[in-house]
Design an enzyme around this catalytic site. Structure first.
Site, PDB file in Angstrom:
ATOM      1  N   ARG A 112      20.086  38.098  29.204  1.00 11.37           N
ATOM      2  CA  ARG A 112      20.930  38.418  28.058  1.00 11.37           C
ATOM      3  C   ARG A 112      20.207  38.062  26.757  1.00 11.37           C
ATOM      4  O   ARG A 112      19.456  37.074  26.686  1.00 11.37           O
ATOM      5  CB  ARG A 112      22.218  37.609  28.160  1.00 11.37           C
ATOM      6  CG  ARG A 112      23.264  37.867  27.080  1.00 11.37           C
ATOM      7  CD  ARG A 112      23.798  39.252  27.159  1.00 11.37           C
ATOM      8  NE  ARG A 112      25.140  39.356  26.560  1.00 11.37           N
ATOM      9  CZ  ARG A 112      25.662  40.499  26.147  1.00 11.37           C
ATOM     10  NH1 ARG A 112      24.968  41.619  26.251  1.00 11.37           N
ATOM     11  NH2 ARG A 112      26.881  40.538  25.641  1.00 11.37           N
ATOM     12  N   THR A 410      25.801  51.260  28.395  1.00  9.95           N
ATOM     13  CA  THR A 410      24.831  50.531  29.209  1.00  9.95           C
ATOM     14  C   THR A 410      24.351  51.468  30.327  1.00  9.95           C
ATOM     15  O   THR A 410      24.801  52.589  30.430  1.00  9.95           O
ATOM     16  CB  THR A 410      25.549  49.287  29.761  1.00  9.95           C
ATOM     17  OG1 THR A 410      26.044  48.546  28.647  1.00  9.95           O
ATOM     18  CG2 THR A 410      24.669  48.396  30.585  1.00  9.95           C
ATOM     19  N   THR A 428      20.916  47.083  29.068  1.00 10.36           N
ATOM     20  CA  THR A 428      21.730  47.599  27.978  1.00 10.36           C
ATOM     21  C   THR A 428      21.087  47.352  26.623  1.00 10.36           C
ATOM     22  O   THR A 428      20.250  46.446  26.483  1.00 10.36           O
ATOM     23  CB  THR A 428      23.117  46.927  28.005  1.00 10.36           C
ATOM     24  OG1 THR A 428      23.919  47.413  26.930  1.00 10.36           O
ATOM     25  CG2 THR A 428      23.002  45.420  27.891  1.00 10.36           C
ATOM     26  N   GLU A 430      23.692  47.678  24.296  1.00 11.10           N
ATOM     27  CA  GLU A 430      25.100  47.540  23.921  1.00 11.10           C
ATOM     28  C   GLU A 430      25.744  48.891  23.724  1.00 11.10           C
ATOM     29  O   GLU A 430      25.895  49.613  24.691  1.00 11.10           O
ATOM     30  CB  GLU A 430      25.292  46.631  22.698  1.00 11.10           C
ATOM     31  CG  GLU A 430      26.500  45.713  22.838  1.00 11.10           C
ATOM     32  CD  GLU A 430      27.781  46.327  22.274  1.00 11.10           C
ATOM     33  OE1 GLU A 430      28.853  45.767  22.531  1.00 11.10           O
ATOM     34  OE2 GLU A 430      27.712  47.347  21.588  1.00 11.10           O
ATOM     35  N   GLU A 449      23.701  43.660  20.487  1.00 12.51           N
ATOM     36  CA  GLU A 449      24.424  42.811  21.443  1.00 12.51           C
ATOM     37  C   GLU A 449      25.228  41.692  20.785  1.00 12.51           C
ATOM     38  O   GLU A 449      26.225  41.233  21.355  1.00 12.51           O
ATOM     39  CB  GLU A 449      23.445  42.190  22.445  1.00 12.51           C
ATOM     40  CG  GLU A 449      22.733  43.184  23.337  1.00 12.51           C
ATOM     41  CD  GLU A 449      23.645  43.914  24.294  1.00 12.51           C
ATOM     42  OE1 GLU A 449      24.814  43.501  24.425  1.00 12.51           O
ATOM     43  OE2 GLU A 449      23.198  44.896  24.895  1.00 12.51           O
ATOM     44  N   ASP A 452      28.958  41.545  20.549  1.00 12.96           N
ATOM     45  CA  ASP A 452      29.797  41.156  21.683  1.00 12.96           C
ATOM     46  C   ASP A 452      30.433  39.786  21.471  1.00 12.96           C
ATOM     47  O   ASP A 452      31.348  39.402  22.209  1.00 12.96           O
ATOM     48  CB  ASP A 452      28.979  41.133  22.979  1.00 12.96           C
ATOM     49  CG  ASP A 452      28.805  42.515  23.580  1.00 12.96           C
ATOM     50  OD1 ASP A 452      29.430  43.465  23.082  1.00 12.96           O
ATOM     51  OD2 ASP A 452      28.038  42.644  24.557  1.00 12.96           O
ATOM     52  N   SER A 476      29.295  38.810  28.288  1.00 14.70           N
ATOM     53  CA  SER A 476      29.139  40.185  28.748  1.00 14.70           C
ATOM     54  C   SER A 476      30.129  40.443  29.879  1.00 14.70           C
ATOM     55  O   SER A 476      30.722  39.517  30.441  1.00 14.70           O
ATOM     56  CB  SER A 476      27.708  40.403  29.251  1.00 14.70           C
ATOM     57  OG  SER A 476      27.560  41.668  29.867  1.00 14.70           O
ATOM     58  N   SER A 477      30.300  41.735  30.215  1.00 11.36           N
ATOM     59  CA  SER A 477      31.101  42.126  31.377  1.00 11.36           C
ATOM     60  C   SER A 477      30.244  42.710  32.488  1.00 11.36           C
ATOM     61  O   SER A 477      30.771  43.172  33.503  1.00 11.36           O
ATOM     62  CB  SER A 477      32.155  43.158  30.964  1.00 11.36           C
ATOM     63  OG  SER A 477      33.061  42.609  30.054  1.00 11.36           O
ATOM     64  N   GLY A 499      30.762  48.662  29.159  1.00 15.33           N
ATOM     65  CA  GLY A 499      31.370  47.579  28.397  1.00 15.33           C
ATOM     66  C   GLY A 499      32.327  46.785  29.257  1.00 15.33           C
ATOM     67  O   GLY A 499      32.065  46.488  30.428  1.00 15.33           O
TER      68      GLY A 499
END
Length: 600
Positions: A112, A410, A428, A430, A449, A452, A476-477, A499
């Site tokens: 990330r 993504t 990703t 985003e 990003e 987020d 994040s998901s 997302g």
């Protein structure tokens, strides 16, 4: 997503073993030389599934030449940086889940992006008020330190068998020679045209001759080809301690805006030090037991593993295989609602927040939340979270925390090799087009990003675990998932973009495959619902326009229309070394499933 011409395949469902077997010829090439897309392929020697035929072909090329699943995943991801530049690239980040066949263990990498070390909780506030989302996105403020190059090198150092430079060559060739523009790429460009014109380097690359790219034309990116060549020659140090990173920092600190556009692109705070200290994190996966299987995914900073895992635990006590379609969707929606309520309160970057991961994934806690679900009534959102540290039957804790917005464009790839190793990798930048800022002379877009993060607490009286902080990873998901049987051998691996809808897409695909006994390609294609602790559940058109919607509304559900949710891919282990690769039939123009040696 790039080329039409999907072949029709016969699919055979073999009893309750949940095995989808199809006969697929090798993908033939179009007149431009690009492989045709097919949503399912079965065979030997390994498998690759992605949204793009060129990218899947890059991965299978590596497998065919003796590379393993990790090598092929890196090659596929690099190719997606060319053909899916609005979804992924070396200007972004992601999460990598790997199954090692020799040790029968699962490992993960958190790649990330991180906030600048100079950032604080007020990163997205001006004059004491949160910025408008649109003002934050297309600016240097939204850009986090990229994690994708570090993820690739970390994975190769641990489990790969080939050099990064070798694996970048298919993508380098693709960037130099070009790929064929399709309807989806053109429409994504059109939706970003206004802000792309703010930045001359972006407009030059994606609006050739000042116009939208023509469907069927070839889009080349020689600057990205040169960047890949340099990255392969110098290694990822070129990003984190070298010229590529310096160019990113300069672009973030001084966004190259067209003065005539009038756009105020706020400068960001990334510095050379942020790149020097960045590390992709090796960490333990989340693990959930479901129907006698072990479900592994990514732990925080992503909420994917905990939220999908909690929802599965909530559903564990309900026999979804015998439920009516209405009751199946009802329980799926309610489990999603509850797990999102808990995610909003408890999940953030564990380097900064006390995230109760183990407790969120306990069956005891899930049972205490599952009792909220009634067969003939609907919970009201926003639903308050429970307290996983002190489970109380049907208990509620703090005030509800809203689900923050996450960009949906993504991309996900899934790979297996002939030795039985598996990779599920979601990467990703985003939202579609990321920040909209292309690094001059480098040919790739930078992420957004950091949007987020929560811009400000929804309720000052309730702790928000997702506020910005120095070096912090935004929540994040992303939910790349690998399911193992009781012998710790792969059953299925999958993931999706989308997302916050990633969580519900993965959950619905898993339950469709494991509980409803759909062939994997059909579980992926099934019309989707997404409930994220909101007043209304989003439905794709096939559900929204169906009688099921009316029957669910009779229970008390409320719905809104979402034209498209997610774009999943997966692989399934079959008998005797055979693999099935599956991708979307329609979403994003259809996906691309390939195997090294197809069963004809």
């Amino acid at each position: 997503m790039r080329r039409p011409g999907t072949r029709k395949l016969a699919v055979l469902v073999v009893s309750a073993a949940v095995v989808s077997v199809g006969a697929a010829a090798p993908p033939t090439a179009t007149a431009s030389g690009t492989p045709r897309k097919t949503p399912v392929a079965v065979g030997y020697g390994g498998a690759v599934a992605s949204v793009d035929a060129d990218a899947s072909a890059a991965g299978t090329e590596v497998l065919r030449n003796g590379g393993n699943a990790v090598d092929a995943a890196v090659a596929t991801a690099a190719a997606l940086g060319v053909t899916e530049p609005y979804s992924a690239g070396i200007g972004g980040g992601g999460y990598f889940v790997y199954y090692d066949a020799k040790s029968r263990t699962v490992h993960t990498i958190d790649g990330r992006e991180t906030a600048p070390l100079s950032a604080d909780s007020g990163l997205f506030t001006e004059n004491g008020k949160p910025l408008a989302f649109a003002d934050a996105v297309s600016s240097g403020l939204s850009v986090g330190t990229p994690g994708t190059p570090a993820t690739w090198q970390t994975a190769l150092d641990r489990w790969g068998s080939k050099r990064l430079g070798t694996l970048l060559r298919p993508a380098e060739r693709l960037a130099r020679d070009g790929f064929t523009v399709d309807d989806t790429f053109r429409s994504q460009t059109a939706s970003n045209e206004t802000r792309f014109r703010y930045f001359p380097d972006t407009a030059k690359l994606f609006l050739p001759n000042g116009r939208l790219p023509v469907v069927g034309s070839t889009l080349k990116n020689p600057e990205l080809a040169r960047t890949y060549e340099e990255l392969g020659r110098k290694g990822v140090g070129a990003v984190y301690r070298g010229d590529i990173g310096d160019d990113i920092v300069d672009t973030v600190e001084h966004p190259p805006v067209d003065p005539a556009s009038g756009w105020k692109a706020r400068p960001g705070k990334l510095a050379e030090k942020d790149f020097a200290v960045y590390r992709a994190k090796l960490q333990a996966p989340t693990r959930t037991s479901y129907r006698g299987l072990d479900v592994y995914s990514i732990a925080p900073s992503s909420s994917g593993g905990t939220t999908v895992g909690e929802a599965l635990n909530i559903l564990e006590r309900t026999d979804l295989s015998k439920a009516s379609e209405v009751q199946y969707l009802h329980h799926f929606i309610e489990a999603s609602r509850i797990s999102f309520a808990d995610r909003g309160r408890w999940v953030g970057d564990p380097a900064f927040e006390d995230v109760p991961t183990r407790q969120l994934l306990s069956q005891r806690y899930a049972d205490s939340r599952a009792c909220l679900i009634k067969n003939d009534a609907v919970l009201t959102s926003p639903l308050a979270p429970g307290d996983p540290r002190h489970p109380a039957a049907c208990g509620k804790g703090d005030k509800a925390a809203p689900t923050t917005y996450e960009g949906e464009n993504t991309t996900h790839l899934t790979v297996a090799d002939k030795w039985g190793n598996v990779v599920a990798y979601t990467l990703t930048i985003e939202q579609t087009g990321g920040s909209g800022i292309t690094v001059p002379g480098r040919g790739f877009l930078l992420n957004n990003e950091l949007t987020d993060f929560s811009f400000a607490p929804a309720d000052p009286a309730v702790h928000d675990p997702n506020l910005p902080g120095p070096g912090k990873r935004p929540r994040s998901s992303i939910s790349p998932t690998i399911v193992l049987d009781r012998h710790q051998r792969p059953v299925v691996a999958l993931g999706s973009p989308g997302g916050a809808t990633i969580v519900t897409t993965v959950l619905q695909t898993l339950t469709g495959f494991l509980d409803r006994h759909l062939p994997l390609v059909d579980a992926i294609a099934a019309p989707r619902a997404s409930q994220r602790n909101a007043a209304k559940t989003e439905l794709e058109p096939a559900l929204y326009d169906s009688d099921l919607r009316k029957r669910l509304e009779a229970i008390g559900h409320s719905f809104s229309l979402n034209p498209e949710i997610g774009a999943a891919t997966g692989v399934q282990r079959l008998a005797n070394g055979k693999w099935l690769a599956a991708a979307e039939k329609v979403r994003r123009g259809g996906g691309s499933a390939m195997v090294v040696d197809p069963v004809r």
